[in-house]
Write an enzyme that holds these catalytic residues in place. Structure first.
Site, PDB file in Angstrom:
ATOM      1  N   LEU A  13      68.845  42.009 -37.717  1.00  0.00           N
ATOM      2  CA  LEU A  13      70.275  41.728 -37.501  1.00  0.00           C
ATOM      3  C   LEU A  13      70.877  42.867 -36.684  1.00  0.00           C
ATOM      4  O   LEU A  13      71.002  43.992 -37.184  1.00  0.00           O
ATOM      5  CB  LEU A  13      71.007  41.621 -38.846  1.00  0.00           C
ATOM      6  CG  LEU A  13      70.407  40.681 -39.906  1.00  0.00           C
ATOM      7  CD1 LEU A  13      71.290  40.662 -41.156  1.00  0.00           C
ATOM      8  CD2 LEU A  13      70.249  39.271 -39.352  1.00  0.00           C
ATOM      9  N   CYS A  15      71.090  44.167 -32.316  1.00  0.00           N
ATOM     10  CA  CYS A  15      70.108  44.612 -31.311  1.00  0.00           C
ATOM     11  C   CYS A  15      70.760  45.630 -30.380  1.00  0.00           C
ATOM     12  O   CYS A  15      70.844  45.438 -29.172  1.00  0.00           O
ATOM     13  CB  CYS A  15      69.579  43.402 -30.542  1.00  0.00           C
ATOM     14  SG  CYS A  15      68.096  43.764 -29.597  1.00  0.00           S
ATOM     15  N   VAL A  17      71.347  50.170 -30.189  1.00  0.00           N
ATOM     16  CA  VAL A  17      70.498  51.362 -29.989  1.00  0.00           C
ATOM     17  C   VAL A  17      69.293  51.338 -30.941  1.00  0.00           C
ATOM     18  O   VAL A  17      68.147  51.496 -30.524  1.00  0.00           O
ATOM     19  CB  VAL A  17      71.353  52.644 -30.213  1.00  0.00           C
ATOM     20  CG1 VAL A  17      70.485  53.883 -30.234  1.00  0.00           C
ATOM     21  CG2 VAL A  17      72.417  52.757 -29.135  1.00  0.00           C
ATOM     22  N   ILE A 138      64.200  61.670 -40.649  1.00  0.00           N
ATOM     23  CA  ILE A 138      63.706  62.584 -41.697  1.00  0.00           C
ATOM     24  C   ILE A 138      63.478  61.822 -42.997  1.00  0.00           C
ATOM     25  O   ILE A 138      64.391  61.166 -43.487  1.00  0.00           O
ATOM     26  CB  ILE A 138      64.719  63.720 -41.978  1.00  0.00           C
ATOM     27  CG1 ILE A 138      65.058  64.484 -40.711  1.00  0.00           C
ATOM     28  CG2 ILE A 138      64.188  64.657 -43.053  1.00  0.00           C
ATOM     29  CD1 ILE A 138      66.160  65.517 -40.906  1.00  0.00           C
ATOM     30  N   GLY A 189      73.112  57.919 -27.491  1.00  0.00           N
ATOM     31  CA  GLY A 189      72.868  56.969 -28.587  1.00  0.00           C
ATOM     32  C   GLY A 189      72.919  57.585 -29.966  1.00  0.00           C
ATOM     33  O   GLY A 189      72.430  57.005 -30.929  1.00  0.00           O
ATOM     34  N   GLU A 192      78.209  56.952 -33.703  1.00  0.00           N
ATOM     35  CA  GLU A 192      78.524  55.635 -34.275  1.00  0.00           C
ATOM     36  C   GLU A 192      79.297  54.814 -33.250  1.00  0.00           C
ATOM     37  O   GLU A 192      79.865  55.373 -32.290  1.00  0.00           O
ATOM     38  CB  GLU A 192      79.374  55.811 -35.538  1.00  0.00           C
ATOM     39  CG  GLU A 192      78.651  56.496 -36.682  1.00  0.00           C
ATOM     40  CD  GLU A 192      77.365  55.780 -37.061  1.00  0.00           C
ATOM     41  OE1 GLU A 192      77.410  54.610 -37.453  1.00  0.00           O
ATOM     42  OE2 GLU A 192      76.290  56.398 -36.948  1.00  0.00           O
ATOM     43  N   ASP A 203      80.921  59.732 -41.495  1.00  0.00           N
ATOM     44  CA  ASP A 203      79.484  59.421 -41.513  1.00  0.00           C
ATOM     45  C   ASP A 203      78.736  60.409 -42.423  1.00  0.00           C
ATOM     46  O   ASP A 203      77.936  60.007 -43.267  1.00  0.00           O
ATOM     47  CB  ASP A 203      78.939  59.489 -40.078  1.00  0.00           C
ATOM     48  CG  ASP A 203      77.456  59.208 -40.022  1.00  0.00           C
ATOM     49  OD1 ASP A 203      77.066  58.025 -40.091  1.00  0.00           O
ATOM     50  OD2 ASP A 203      76.669  60.166 -39.927  1.00  0.00           O
ATOM     51  N   LYS A 207      76.735  59.742 -46.089  1.00  0.00           N
ATOM     52  CA  LYS A 207      75.364  60.220 -46.349  1.00  0.00           C
ATOM     53  C   LYS A 207      75.355  61.155 -47.556  1.00  0.00           C
ATOM     54  O   LYS A 207      74.421  61.114 -48.384  1.00  0.00           O
ATOM     55  CB  LYS A 207      74.819  60.926 -45.114  1.00  0.00           C
ATOM     56  CG  LYS A 207      74.560  59.969 -43.957  1.00  0.00           C
ATOM     57  CD  LYS A 207      74.387  60.727 -42.649  1.00  0.00           C
ATOM     58  CE  LYS A 207      74.021  59.814 -41.497  1.00  0.00           C
ATOM     59  NZ  LYS A 207      74.141  60.464 -40.184  1.00  0.00           N
TER      60      LYS A 207
HETATM   61  N1  LIG Z   1      72.276  55.383 -33.576  1.00  0.00           N
HETATM   62  C1  LIG Z   1      71.751  56.191 -34.491  1.00  0.00           C
HETATM   63  O1  LIG Z   1      71.287  57.290 -34.178  1.00  0.00           O
HETATM   64  C2  LIG Z   1      71.699  55.769 -35.908  1.00  0.00           C
HETATM   65  C3  LIG Z   1      72.345  54.643 -36.368  1.00  0.00           C
HETATM   66  N2  LIG Z   1      72.279  54.313 -37.690  1.00  0.00           N
HETATM   67  C4  LIG Z   1      72.916  53.108 -38.173  1.00  0.00           C
HETATM   68  O2  LIG Z   1      72.246  51.996 -37.630  1.00  0.00           O
HETATM   69  C5  LIG Z   1      73.158  50.923 -37.455  1.00  0.00           C
HETATM   70  C6  LIG Z   1      73.143  50.493 -36.001  1.00  0.00           C
HETATM   71  O3  LIG Z   1      73.498  51.580 -35.209  1.00  0.00           O
HETATM   72  P1  LIG Z   1      73.344  51.528 -33.608  1.00  0.00           P
HETATM   73  O4  LIG Z   1      72.155  50.741 -33.246  1.00  0.00           O
HETATM   74  O5  LIG Z   1      73.474  52.921 -33.162  1.00  0.00           O
HETATM   75  O6  LIG Z   1      74.668  50.741 -33.237  1.00  0.00           O
HETATM   76  P2  LIG Z   1      74.926  49.850 -31.960  1.00  0.00           P
HETATM   77  O7  LIG Z   1      76.401  49.661 -31.871  1.00  0.00           O
HETATM   78  O8  LIG Z   1      74.197  50.382 -30.769  1.00  0.00           O
HETATM   79  O9  LIG Z   1      74.207  48.464 -32.350  1.00  0.00           O
HETATM   80  C7  LIG Z   1      74.733  47.544 -33.257  1.00  0.00           C
HETATM   81  C8  LIG Z   1      74.486  46.187 -32.646  1.00  0.00           C
HETATM   82  O10 LIG Z   1      74.805  45.199 -33.606  1.00  0.00           O
HETATM   83  C9  LIG Z   1      75.525  44.190 -32.952  1.00  0.00           C
HETATM   84  N3  LIG Z   1      76.375  43.494 -33.908  1.00  0.00           N
HETATM   85  C10 LIG Z   1      77.460  43.959 -34.535  1.00  0.00           C
HETATM   86  N4  LIG Z   1      77.994  42.993 -35.291  1.00  0.00           N
HETATM   87  C11 LIG Z   1      77.219  41.901 -35.140  1.00  0.00           C
HETATM   88  C12 LIG Z   1      77.272  40.587 -35.646  1.00  0.00           C
HETATM   89  N5  LIG Z   1      78.244  40.209 -36.457  1.00  0.00           N
HETATM   90  N6  LIG Z   1      76.300  39.726 -35.289  1.00  0.00           N
HETATM   91  C13 LIG Z   1      75.308  40.099 -34.460  1.00  0.00           C
HETATM   92  N7  LIG Z   1      75.214  41.341 -33.919  1.00  0.00           N
HETATM   93  C14 LIG Z   1      76.168  42.211 -34.267  1.00  0.00           C
HETATM   94  C15 LIG Z   1      76.353  44.900 -31.901  1.00  0.00           C
HETATM   95  O11 LIG Z   1      76.743  43.993 -30.870  1.00  0.00           O
HETATM   96  C16 LIG Z   1      75.370  45.947 -31.421  1.00  0.00           C
HETATM   97  O12 LIG Z   1      74.582  45.472 -30.349  1.00  0.00           O
HETATM   98  C17 LIG Z   1      74.510  51.435 -37.939  1.00  0.00           C
HETATM   99  O13 LIG Z   1      74.658  51.115 -39.291  1.00  0.00           O
HETATM  100  C18 LIG Z   1      74.362  52.939 -37.770  1.00  0.00           C
HETATM  101  O14 LIG Z   1      75.216  53.655 -38.622  1.00  0.00           O
HETATM  102  C19 LIG Z   1      71.561  55.054 -38.596  1.00  0.00           C
HETATM  103  C20 LIG Z   1      70.903  56.174 -38.202  1.00  0.00           C
HETATM  104  C21 LIG Z   1      70.947  56.645 -36.828  1.00  0.00           C
HETATM  105  N1  LIG Z   2      76.025  58.829 -35.810  1.00  0.00           N
HETATM  106  C1  LIG Z   2      74.991  59.277 -36.673  1.00  0.00           C
HETATM  107  C2  LIG Z   2      73.751  58.495 -36.445  1.00  0.00           C
HETATM  108  C3  LIG Z   2      72.736  58.731 -37.469  1.00  0.00           C
HETATM  109  O1  LIG Z   2      72.951  58.553 -38.660  1.00  0.00           O
HETATM  110  C4  LIG Z   2      74.717  60.740 -36.412  1.00  0.00           C
HETATM  111  O2  LIG Z   2      75.189  61.256 -35.400  1.00  0.00           O
HETATM  112  O3  LIG Z   2      74.052  61.376 -37.231  1.00  0.00           O
HETATM  113 NA    NA Z   3      66.022  59.438 -43.240  1.00  0.00          NA
END
Ligand SMILES: NC(=O)C1=CN([C@@H]2O[C@H](COP(=O)(O)OP(=O)(O)OC[C@H]3O[C@@H](n4cnc5c(N)ncnc54)[C@H](O)[C@@H]3O)[C@@H](O)[C@H]2O)C=CC1
Ligand SMILES: N[C@@H](CC=O)C(=O)O
Ligand code: NA
Length: 431
Positions: A13, A15, A17, A138, A189, A192, A203, A207
């Site tokens: 669910l 797609c 980063v 990690i 990337g 948030e 954030d 955590k």
């Molecule tokens: N980017 C990072 O370094 C990290 C991110 N996370 C977590 O991972 C999750 C995703 O983060 P990212 O990939 O960075 O965010 P992002 O914003 O790049 O990707 C989220 C994707 O989900 C899609 N989306 C949102 N609502 C939707 C819906 N109702 N139906 C279908 N698609 C939907 C968006 O269009 C977007 O493409 C978040 O919960 C974030 O906090 C956790 C650790 C690290």
């Molecule tokens: N936005 C968060 C993504 C990972 O959890 C961060 O910068 O640590």
């Molecule tokens: Na972790």
């Protein structure tokens, strides 16, 4: 157990980063993942908002759907990487109640409403795994939840937000403005979808709530975490930190305090020789203190699509193994139910910088204000204020005291007629 062909049907669910990198690993490492899980992991669909939007070529467009609910209903394992509260929450509950195990990276949701999700997983007898939700790649959730289940954790201290660590690092070593460094972190990337979640500490607070809940076998919600972000950290704070042998870091701390726990997130000065000071860029590090194990340190990439996908896939393999072989991971452990204590109970140290009138007797007045609160000063230095010859800047570091005593002391000092301004107040940790 897995029905039909014997493959574990995996739905993704979101797609963005992280989701794109999860899809890449599932697609490109299929044979290894199948061997480790005990059955092929079949990617059955990817829920997106816009099926026509441009995508990385690793994403098979035939798998894209905007009907996330139907996708969830046909899966054995649901990977939630869309972020936010709704519809992520509803879809996760639907998946769990329908018998699918869930892997999520969504710390915001877990920090706000984790117990509802844990209860749904428990009732349905399925797994809820979330290694990616804390400190990216990690392994920290699993060590605290499983490896330390036989020990008594007393303190968790760390850098758990990659974006703010990157920003503070760029401000320190690259001389960048906060906004400029944040734009880079977004481009890379790390940030948030709404980067105020990073810079205002939400954030890291989510955590910290997750880690505190696991470490202390207690429900801690994000609302119980004292939170200060990095928006008030100035270039002067950073220059002063460097001059006094410190680095400014956004820290998350969860510690036992009396019969309860205090959980807090705020910027702090860390001595340059402390291991946390050398955590650069988007890296994270978490120290865990436990009675029997002593001090443990976990270090690695805390943000970014590729590292985070590693943590997600580790969980996918684990929950898939359970689907194939039977068994289940741990459920929520909250038997201890320690009360959350306010930040005023935390024991810390302050560095305070005051602009004062440059005349005899000023130091004595300041010293007396501090002593009246039962606080003591470890170091104090005075320099002439750069912008006006009538004033001097007093920089002091206190000995450890409660946050309540220290903040009252600052308030008393600010009331003194000789004090023109309180230029900076930062906690000092890791001493
Ligand atoms: N980017 C990072 O370094 C990290 C991110 N996370 C977590 O991972 C999750 C995703 O983060 P990212 O990939 O960075 O965010 P992002 O914003 O790049 O990707 C989220 C994707 O989900 C899609 N989306 C949102 N609502 C939707 C819906 N109702 N139906 C279908 N698609 C939907 C968006 O269009 C977007 O493409 C978040 O919960 C974030 O906090 C956790 C650790 C690290
Ligand atoms: N936005 C968060 C993504 C990972 O959890 C961060 O910068 O640590
Ligand atoms: Na972790």
């Amino acid at each position: 157990m897995v029905a039909g062909s014997g493959a574990v049907r995996v739905a993704v669910l979101g797609c963005g980063v992280v989701g794109t990198e999860v899809v890449r690993l599932l697609t490109q490492q299929g044979a290894d993942l199948a061997a480790r899980a005990g059955a092929p992991l079949e990617l059955v669909g990817i829920a997106v908002r816009d099926v026509a939007a441009p995508r990385d070529q690793v994403v098979d467009r035939a798998l894209l759907t905007s009907d996330a609910e139907s996708l969830v209903d046909g899966a054995d394992v649901v990977v939630e990487v869309m972020g936010g509260i709704e519809p992520a929450r509803g879809l996760i509950l639907r998946a769990l109640r329908g018998g699918a195990s869930v892997v999520t990276a969504n710390k915001e949701l877990l920090g706000k409403d984790g117990p509802t999700l844990y209860a749904a997983a428990d009732e349905a007898g399925v797994d809820l795994y979330f290694e990616a939700a804390v400190a990216g790649a990690i392994p920290i959730v699993r060590p605290v939840r499983e490896s330390l289940a036989g020990d008594r954790v007393t303190r968790v201290l760390g850098i758990v937000n990659g974006t703010t660590n990157y920003v503070l690092d760029q401000m320190t070593s690259g001389g960048l403005e906060l906004g400029e460094a944040l734009a880079q972190a977004q481009e890379l990337g790390f940030a948030e979808a709404d980067p105020t979640a990073d810079v205002e500490g939400h954030d890291a607070a989510a955590k910290a709530a997750i880690l505190a809940s696991l470490a202390f076998h207690t429900r801690v919600s994000v609302a119980q975490v004292h939170r200060e972000g990095i928006m008030a950290v100035t270039a002067d704070d950073i220059a002063r930190a460097t001059a006094t042998g410190h680095v400014v870091k956004l820290l998350a701390l969860a510690e036992r305090s009396g019969d309860g726990v205090v959980v807090r997130v705020h910027p702090a000065l860390v001595p340059q020789e402390h291991p946390l000071a050398s955590v650069r860029g988007s890296f994270n590090a978490v120290f865990v203190q436990a009675e029997a194990a002593g001090e443990l340190m976990f270090y690695g990439r805390g943000a970014g699509g590729v590292p985070t996908a590693s943590a997600v896939l580790g969980d996918v393999v684990t929950v898939a193994r359970h689907k194939v072989n039977g068994g289940k991971g741990p459920i929520e452990s909250r038997y201890a139910q320690l009360p959350a204590r306010p930040v005023s109970d935390a024991v810390t140290r302050y560095q305070v910088v005051l602009r004062v009138e440059d005349r005899p007797g000023v130091l004595a007045q300041v010293w007396q204000a501090v002593a009246e609160r039962g606080v003591s000063i470890e170091t104090i230095s005075q320099s002439r204020a750069e912008d006006d010859g009538e004033y001097a800047d007093l920089q002091m570091v206190t000995h450890a005291a409660t946050d309540a005593a220290l903040s009252s002391t600052v308030s008393d000092m600010s009331e003194l007629s000789v004090v023109v301004d309180v230029l900076s107040v930062l906690r000092v940790e890791g001493v």
